[in-house]
Design a protein around this motif. Structure first.
Motif, PDB file in Angstrom:
ATOM      1  N   ALA A 103       0.925  -1.181   0.023  1.00 43.11           N
ATOM      2  CA  ALA A 103       0.037  -0.145  -0.116  1.00 43.11           C
ATOM      3  C   ALA A 103       0.878   1.105   0.000  1.00 43.11           C
ATOM      4  N   ASN A 104       2.168   1.261   0.347  1.00 41.22           N
ATOM      5  CA  ASN A 104       2.748   2.302   0.345  1.00 41.22           C
ATOM      6  C   ASN A 104       3.296   2.758  -1.031  1.00 41.22           C
ATOM      7  N   ILE A 105       3.249   1.767  -2.001  1.00 42.33           N
ATOM      8  CA  ILE A 105       3.433   2.193  -3.284  1.00 42.33           C
ATOM      9  C   ILE A 105       2.351   3.176  -4.118  1.00 42.33           C
ATOM     10  N   PRO A 106       1.241   2.802  -3.790  1.00 41.79           N
ATOM     11  CA  PRO A 106       0.161   3.886  -4.585  1.00 41.79           C
ATOM     12  C   PRO A 106       0.300   5.312  -3.432  1.00 41.79           C
ATOM     13  N   ALA A 107       0.394   4.826  -2.141  1.00 39.26           N
ATOM     14  CA  ALA A 107       0.493   6.155  -1.111  1.00 39.26           C
ATOM     15  C   ALA A 107       1.765   7.144  -1.787  1.00 39.26           C
ATOM     16  N   LEU A 108       3.054   6.415  -1.981  1.00 36.00           N
ATOM     17  CA  LEU A 108       4.020   7.250  -2.467  1.00 36.00           C
ATOM     18  C   LEU A 108       3.777   7.875  -3.595  1.00 36.00           C
ATOM     19  N   LEU A 109       3.014   7.353  -4.813  1.00 35.17           N
ATOM     20  CA  LEU A 109       2.744   7.934  -6.144  1.00 35.17           C
ATOM     21  C   LEU A 109       1.967   9.025  -5.887  1.00 35.17           C
ATOM     22  N   ARG A 110       0.838   9.072  -5.050  1.00 33.45           N
ATOM     23  CA  ARG A 110       0.055  10.158  -4.644  1.00 33.45           C
ATOM     24  C   ARG A 110       0.787  11.305  -3.922  1.00 33.45           C
ATOM     25  N   ALA A 111       1.703  10.759  -2.866  1.00 35.19           N
ATOM     26  CA  ALA A 111       2.675  12.093  -2.308  1.00 35.19           C
ATOM     27  C   ALA A 111       3.450  12.706  -3.319  1.00 35.19           C
ATOM     28  N   ILE A 112       4.032  11.956  -4.244  1.00 35.13           N
ATOM     29  CA  ILE A 112       4.951  12.798  -5.154  1.00 35.13           C
ATOM     30  C   ILE A 112       4.146  13.711  -5.988  1.00 35.13           C
ATOM     31  N   VAL A 113       2.971  13.145  -6.391  1.00 37.38           N
ATOM     32  CA  VAL A 113       1.979  14.361  -7.036  1.00 37.38           C
ATOM     33  C   VAL A 113       1.801  15.414  -6.017  1.00 37.38           C
ATOM     34  N   ALA A 114       1.441  15.164  -5.118  1.00 41.28           N
ATOM     35  CA  ALA A 114       1.028  16.313  -4.096  1.00 41.28           C
ATOM     36  C   ALA A 114       2.255  17.318  -3.758  1.00 41.28           C
ATOM     37  N   CYS A 115       3.443  16.725  -3.943  1.00 40.69           N
ATOM     38  CA  CYS A 115       4.555  17.489  -3.889  1.00 40.69           C
ATOM     39  C   CYS A 115       4.739  18.412  -5.095  1.00 40.69           C
ATOM     40  N   GLY A 116       4.278  17.956  -6.072  1.00 35.35           N
ATOM     41  CA  GLY A 116       4.599  18.556  -7.520  1.00 35.35           C
ATOM     42  C   GLY A 116       3.407  19.829  -7.402  1.00 35.35           C
ATOM     43  N   TRP A 117       2.148  19.575  -6.647  1.00 35.85           N
ATOM     44  CA  TRP A 117       1.103  20.679  -6.563  1.00 35.85           C
ATOM     45  C   TRP A 117       1.765  21.651  -5.558  1.00 35.85           C
ATOM     46  N   PHE A 118       2.394  21.070  -4.489  1.00 39.61           N
ATOM     47  CA  PHE A 118       2.816  22.247  -3.633  1.00 39.61           C
ATOM     48  C   PHE A 118       3.751  23.003  -4.228  1.00 39.61           C
ATOM     49  N   GLY A 119       4.833  22.518  -5.021  1.00 36.18           N
ATOM     50  CA  GLY A 119       5.614  23.437  -5.995  1.00 36.18           C
ATOM     51  C   GLY A 119       4.831  24.207  -6.839  1.00 36.18           C
ATOM     52  N   ILE A 120       3.874  24.060  -7.471  1.00 34.33           N
ATOM     53  CA  ILE A 120       3.101  24.872  -8.296  1.00 34.33           C
ATOM     54  C   ILE A 120       2.400  26.031  -7.649  1.00 34.33           C
ATOM     55  N   GLN A 121       1.865  25.414  -6.486  1.00 33.78           N
ATOM     56  CA  GLN A 121       1.147  26.760  -5.794  1.00 33.78           C
ATOM     57  C   GLN A 121       2.116  27.574  -4.997  1.00 33.78           C
ATOM     58  N   THR A 122       3.363  27.137  -4.595  1.00 36.68           N
ATOM     59  CA  THR A 122       4.507  27.816  -4.039  1.00 36.68           C
ATOM     60  C   THR A 122       4.945  28.900  -5.063  1.00 36.68           C
ATOM     61  N   TRP A 123       5.271  28.430  -6.214  1.00 35.61           N
ATOM     62  CA  TRP A 123       5.637  29.257  -7.163  1.00 35.61           C
ATOM     63  C   TRP A 123       4.493  30.467  -7.544  1.00 35.61           C
ATOM     64  N   ILE A 124       3.245  30.028  -7.501  1.00 39.09           N
ATOM     65  CA  ILE A 124       2.134  30.960  -7.623  1.00 39.09           C
ATOM     66  C   ILE A 124       2.166  32.118  -6.472  1.00 39.09           C
ATOM     67  N   GLY A 125       2.247  31.672  -5.146  1.00 32.14           N
ATOM     68  CA  GLY A 125       2.511  32.662  -4.164  1.00 32.14           C
ATOM     69  C   GLY A 125       3.489  33.374  -4.262  1.00 32.14           C
TER      70      GLY A 125
END
Length: 484
Positions: A103-125
């Protein structure tokens, strides 16, 4: 259910514990409000305006967004069922199909995507801060370059991005409780700001007529569909992460009816309405300025009043900070912490998220619509579509919506599979991802467009659908074969 057996397990923690029926208090309107709040964000605006920039007219862009959100609503409701029925969050639900360790595999895939969204939102701010500071400190706009040209990063925006990133990390240090008031501010500010932008667009373009008359740039039906299908996949990809971890929210539902109705009322309408604002304002910029401005932060920077721009940019930064912590830090921080609870706490998980968010070069992803839609949204949908296909097939066709709650928290229970990993799920995941790899490599220009046959590369335009269908089917075949 043996509660002692669950709480004494190494797979148990307070965050992962099943929510008891008497503590499930979310009703239909709680879920509707959740989606309205999450839909009202700068990336939603940019989603619709990027379609206009890509060549669509207003109704084509709105229809694409409405269709994409209606499609992703289906796996959202299907995966939400397990959360509402058993009170379990996403990582625990994933154990049924991937295994207690797998279950850590899909959890990490989701986590990496969330990291990407974090980067995008941080750039916007950060870019919002830059638009403000450059009005008061003009020298910030002409600082000599210190980064390689290939990075596409100017010094002024980079400094503001890093300052805003530090502010995010400071909030992680303080803990998520410190962000609650900012979320209230966001809920008040963004609808008001959206309405103000809409009124400006209608006034500046002298009515809705000229805006809605702006024609599509596609001259042939073939050209339109060549853009439409990957764009539709991108729209589905926008919420592909939430379509997996929706049990994190539906575990608090009073009933199945509450989560189903709430999501139907909240998701497609709010996304479509806020997207309409983006479409109208972006179309108006073409009329008013003679060029299409798809980034609202850049647009706000074009107004004459220094004070007005400053207030708007501070508000955007605070709103983005609130969204970022709530949506893009809490989830991946917990996912990383879940890997090694004794070594990684929430703060360390948050810092890991922040570092990965920089490493994806978010300023490049949203520098133009093709990077935002075809590289980012479609790219990660090719990873999350297969996970969704496997989990839905497992829950509805293999287990007939029946899970053994105790075994989900038992390292040696029925979901142990092979040393904690369900190899059928992992094989199906890999097989579902592979068909989209050639198209992804072609899109990011890692290989030439003639390396793979055109029909193979074109599968990437349907990445989420291809991955979802192939992985779901392969998983069903492998599990049925094992049962026989």
């Amino acid at each position: 259910m043996n509660k002692t057996a669950i709480t004494s397990s190494s797979l148990y923690s307070e965050d992962l514990a099943p929510v008891s029926a008497d503590k499930r208090s979310w009703n239909t309107w709680n879920y509707a409000a959740l989606w309205i709040s999450m839909s009202l964000c700068i990336p939603t605006y940019m989603l619709s305006s990027s379609l206009i920039e890509g060549g669509m007219n207003w109704w084509q862009a709105i229809l694409t967004i409405f269709l994409g959100n209606t499609i992703v609503l289906i796996p959202m409701i299907l995966n939400g069922h397990a959360g509402a029925k058993y009170g379990i969050p996403f990582p625990v639900f994933a154990r049924a199909s991937f295994g207690t360790k797998g279950a850590n595999i899909p959890a990490l895939l989701r986590a990496i995507v969330a990291c990407g969204w974090f980067g995008i939102q941080t750039w916007i701010g950060g870019f919002a801060l830059f638009q403000m500071f450059r009005l008061w400190i003009p020298a910030l706009d002409t600082l000599p370059p210190i980064f390689p040209e290939s990075w596409g990063l100017q010094t002024g925006p980079a400094i503001c991005f890093f300052l805003f990133w530090l502010l995010n990390m400071y909030v992680v240090y303080l803990g998520v409780e410190s962000i609650r008031r900012l979320l209230v501010f966001k809920a008040i500010f963004l609808p008001v700001a959206a309405l103000a932008l809409l009124l400006w667009a209608i006034s500046a373009a002298k009515g809705l007529g000229p805006i809605l008359d702006t024609p599509s740039k596609f001259t042939t039906t073939t050209d339109f569909f060549h853009f439409f299908f990957p764009a539709l996949t991108g729209m589905v990809g926008f919420w592909a992460t939430l379509s997996l971890n929706i049990p994190d929210f539906t575990r608090y539902a009073k009933s199945q009816n509450a989560q189903i109705k709430g999501q139907i009322i909240g998701l497609p309408p709010s996304m479509t309405l806020f997207a309409f604002v983006g479409v109208v304002v972006t179309s108006a910029t073409t009329i008013v300025f003679g060029t299409t401005i798809w980034d609202p932060v850049v647009l706000a920077g074009k107004f004459d009043s220094k004070l007005l721009v400053s207030i708007a940019m501070i508000a955007v930064a605070i709103s983005t900070l609130a969204t970022n912590i709530a949506a893009n830090i809490v989830s991946p921080a917990n996912d990383f912490a879940n890997l090694s609870p004794s070594k990684i706490d929430f703060r360390k998980g948050g810092y890991i998220t922040g570092i990965i968010g920089i490493l994806i070069f978010p300023w490049k992803l949203i520098a133009d619509p093709s990077g935002y839609i075809f590289t980012w949204l479609v790219g990660y949908s090719s990873l999350l579509g297969p996970v969704g296909g496997i989990m839905i097939v497992d829950y509805y066709f293999i287990r007939k919506q029946r899970l053994e709650l105790e075994d989900l928290y038992n390292s040696y229970g029925m979901y142990r599979f092979s040393d904690g990993f369900n190899m059928n799920a992992i094989a199906a995941l890999i097989i579902g991802i592979l068909p989209n790899v050639p198209g992804f490599l072609t899109t990011i220009k890692a290989v030439g467009s003639d390396v793979f046959p055109l029909w193979v590369s074109d599968l990437y335009h349907y990445a989420w659908f291809v991955g979802f269908g192939i992985s779901g089917l392969v998983y069903w075949i492998l599990m049925r074969k094992q049962q026989d």
